[in-house]
Design a protein around this motif. Structure first.
Motif, mmCIF file in Angstrom:
data_model
loop_
_atom_site.group_PDB
_atom_site.id
_atom_site.type_symbol
_atom_site.label_atom_id
_atom_site.label_comp_id
_atom_site.label_asym_id
_atom_site.label_seq_id
_atom_site.Cartn_x
_atom_site.Cartn_y
_atom_site.Cartn_z
ATOM 1 N N GLU A 1 20.307 28.279 -49.854
ATOM 2 C CA GLU A 1 19.313 29.255 -50.310
ATOM 3 C C GLU A 1 19.867 30.667 -50.395
ATOM 4 N N LYS A 2 21.157 30.823 -50.109
ATOM 5 C CA LYS A 2 21.806 32.147 -50.143
ATOM 6 C C LYS A 2 21.018 33.142 -49.265
ATOM 7 N N VAL A 3 20.753 32.714 -48.051
ATOM 8 C CA VAL A 3 19.990 33.528 -47.100
ATOM 9 C C VAL A 3 20.740 34.813 -46.800
ATOM 10 N N THR A 4 20.000 35.933 -46.754
ATOM 11 C CA THR A 4 20.631 37.232 -46.483
ATOM 12 C C THR A 4 20.359 37.734 -45.069
ATOM 13 N N THR A 5 19.282 37.253 -44.436
ATOM 14 C CA THR A 5 18.942 37.763 -43.102
ATOM 15 C C THR A 5 18.181 36.714 -42.313
ATOM 16 N N THR A 6 18.320 36.768 -40.999
ATOM 17 C CA THR A 6 17.581 35.856 -40.136
ATOM 18 C C THR A 6 17.504 36.454 -38.746
ATOM 19 N N SER A 7 16.655 35.858 -37.928
ATOM 20 C CA SER A 7 16.508 36.289 -36.541
ATOM 21 C C SER A 7 16.544 35.055 -35.656
ATOM 22 N N MET A 8 17.311 35.145 -34.585
ATOM 23 C CA MET A 8 17.467 34.011 -33.682
ATOM 24 C C MET A 8 17.421 34.484 -32.236
ATOM 25 N N VAL A 9 17.250 33.525 -31.340
ATOM 26 C CA VAL A 9 17.424 33.810 -29.917
ATOM 27 C C VAL A 9 18.850 33.402 -29.559
ATOM 28 N N PRO A 10 19.425 33.965 -28.484
ATOM 29 C CA PRO A 10 20.828 33.699 -28.165
ATOM 30 C C PRO A 10 21.198 32.220 -28.062
ATOM 31 N N ILE B 1 13.399 31.066 -38.675
ATOM 32 C CA ILE B 1 13.731 29.977 -37.745
ATOM 33 C C ILE B 1 12.716 29.923 -36.609
ATOM 34 N N ILE B 2 12.378 31.086 -36.076
ATOM 35 C CA ILE B 2 11.423 31.160 -34.973
ATOM 36 C C ILE B 2 10.039 30.761 -35.486
ATOM 37 N N PRO B 3 9.276 29.965 -34.726
ATOM 38 C CA PRO B 3 7.960 29.503 -35.196
ATOM 39 C C PRO B 3 7.091 30.641 -35.716
ATOM 40 N N SER C 1 9.525 23.198 -37.791
ATOM 41 C CA SER C 1 9.371 23.311 -36.340
ATOM 42 C C SER C 1 9.945 22.067 -35.659
ATOM 43 N N GLY C 2 9.980 22.125 -34.347
ATOM 44 C CA GLY C 2 10.444 20.971 -33.589
ATOM 45 C C GLY C 2 11.835 21.204 -33.036
ATOM 46 N N ARG C 3 12.613 20.135 -32.941
ATOM 47 C CA ARG C 3 13.942 20.213 -32.351
ATOM 48 C C ARG C 3 14.850 21.084 -33.210
ATOM 49 N N PHE C 4 15.515 22.047 -32.572
ATOM 50 C CA PHE C 4 16.394 22.964 -33.294
ATOM 51 C C PHE C 4 17.622 22.216 -33.790
ATOM 52 N N ASP C 5 17.900 22.330 -35.070
ATOM 53 C CA ASP C 5 19.032 21.655 -35.699
ATOM 54 C C ASP C 5 20.014 22.713 -36.203
ATOM 55 N N PRO C 6 21.094 22.977 -35.460
ATOM 56 C CA PRO C 6 22.005 24.065 -35.846
ATOM 57 C C PRO C 6 22.679 23.836 -37.188
ATOM 58 N N SER D 1 19.086 39.345 -33.062
ATOM 59 C CA SER D 1 19.003 38.514 -31.858
ATOM 60 C C SER D 1 18.004 39.177 -30.910
ATOM 61 N N SER D 2 17.146 38.352 -30.309
ATOM 62 C CA SER D 2 16.121 38.933 -29.431
ATOM 63 C C SER D 2 15.702 37.915 -28.380
ATOM 64 N N SER D 3 14.807 38.344 -27.515
ATOM 65 C CA SER D 3 14.167 37.503 -26.482
ATOM 66 C C SER D 3 15.012 37.278 -25.240
ATOM 67 N N ALA D 4 16.306 37.556 -25.306
ATOM 68 C CA ALA D 4 17.186 37.435 -24.141
ATOM 69 C C ALA D 4 18.477 38.179 -24.464
ATOM 70 N N PRO D 5 19.225 38.574 -23.429
ATOM 71 C CA PRO D 5 20.492 39.263 -23.691
ATOM 72 C C PRO D 5 21.490 38.338 -24.381
#
Length: 332
Positions: free
Chosen positions: A255-264, A213-215, A240-245, A291-295
């Protein structure tokens, strides 16, 4: 050992497996590895040498992944540039990194102030674009690859101490700084994944499906996508571009995603979707979320644990200069 070896090795093991998925287009390990080799030969033929620098200015796409690998195979340093920077800031990064080449997506071409680039000749600017959208007088990226050998360059003397990429900081206290990430440093990050899972028979790393998700110009996605290639998994690339939740939920389901990384903020945006929207999607494949980049606020964390029922959560802290430094694990 070379950072790009993960893709190379798994192109032998799983040639027909999807290495990357972007906007419905699937690229196999063999296809991606072949294109990375063609890029390596093309750049070498145009005079690029070990530890020369090439700036990459693009939105998320599969070409980004093959560029990282192709440049690494001849020891050329990737300089990913944040596409959100204004033209003068982009020029600063290209010049500060001593880049002698630029690979740019056609959507961002107008952000290039070509006359202000100190070390980049016009003929060393390559545009990732449909052929009919390539600016006049510039080299199309696909034309660059055409006719190039598809085998790995055999005479590239790469050291693990070589720089793999310059990760530019956000510049909150001054001009952005180019953090030099070595081949060995990235390999250590990758190695840690295998060390953590050693002996855990219930974890099959080849089934890793990462939603990036992160660029991909950001260190987080550089590390995460490379780990996936070494595992023999699949990288699903978020545009990229506007985040679409809701698109995140759809990709996880489809895609049966198993892992991802996001900001809060991303996690919060997903949780704020109406219940009737969230209930349309299946999160059961998702086994871990970083989760990273902020608490991450406790209230958000509790709601996320409930919604992403099967997922183990971890909060990471690190920096462009050092990589991941510490992790708050799910059980803690």
């Amino acid at each position: 050992m070379n950072v790009a070896d993960g893709l190379r090795l798994n192109s032998w093991r799983y040639p027909d497996k999807a290495a990357a998925v972007f906007e419905g287009k699937r690229v196999t390990y063999l296809e991606l590895n072949t294109r990375a080799n063609q890029l390596a030969h093309a750049m070498k033929a145009r005079g690029f040498k070990r530890q020369d620098k090439v700036s990459i200015i693009m939105y998320n796409n599969t070409e980004f992944l093959e560029i990282y690998h192709g440049l690494a195979r001849i020891g050329v340093v990737s300089v990913p540039v944040n596409f959100r920077l204004v033209p003068s800031e982009i020029s600063y990064v290209v010049n500060n990194s001593d880049s002698t080449g630029v690979i740019v997506g056609y959507e961002l071409f107008d952000k290039l102030e070509i006359d202000s680039l100190n070390n980049v000749k016009k003929e060393n600017i390559y545009v990732v674009a449909p052929r009919d959208k390539t600016p006049e007088g510039f080299k199309n990226y696909e034309e660059l690859l055409e006719g190039q050998p598809d085998h790995e360059p055999s005479d590239a003397a790469i050291s693990e101490e070589d720089i793999f990429f310059f990760g530019y900081t956000s510049g909150t206290t001054g001009f952005p700084k180019g953090a030099m990430n070595t081949q060995r440093g990235i390999l250590d990050i990758i190695k840690n994944v295998f060390v953590r899972t050693a002996g855990k028979e219930y974890i099959d790393l080849t089934k890793r499906v990462l939603l990036a998700i992160i660029p991909i110009c950001h260190s987080n996605s550089v590390w995460a996508t490379l780990i996936t290639f070494w595992c023999g998994g699949t990288n699903v690339i978020m545009p990229s571009g506007r985040f679409d939740p809701e698109k995140v939920l759809k990709l996880i389901t489809d895609e049966k995603v198993t892992t991802t990384s996001m900001v809060p903020t991303m996690i919060s945006r997903i949780l704020e979707l109406p219940e009737e929207v969230k209930s349309n999607y299946d999160m059961s494949s998702l086994s871990s979320i970083g989760s990273s980049s902020a608490p991450l606020l406790t209230k958000t964390k509790e709601a996320a644990l409930e919604f992403f029922g099967n997922a183990r959560f971890s909060e990471g802290y690190g920096s462009t200069e050092t990589g991941a430094l510490t992790t708050l694990r799910h059980k803690d």
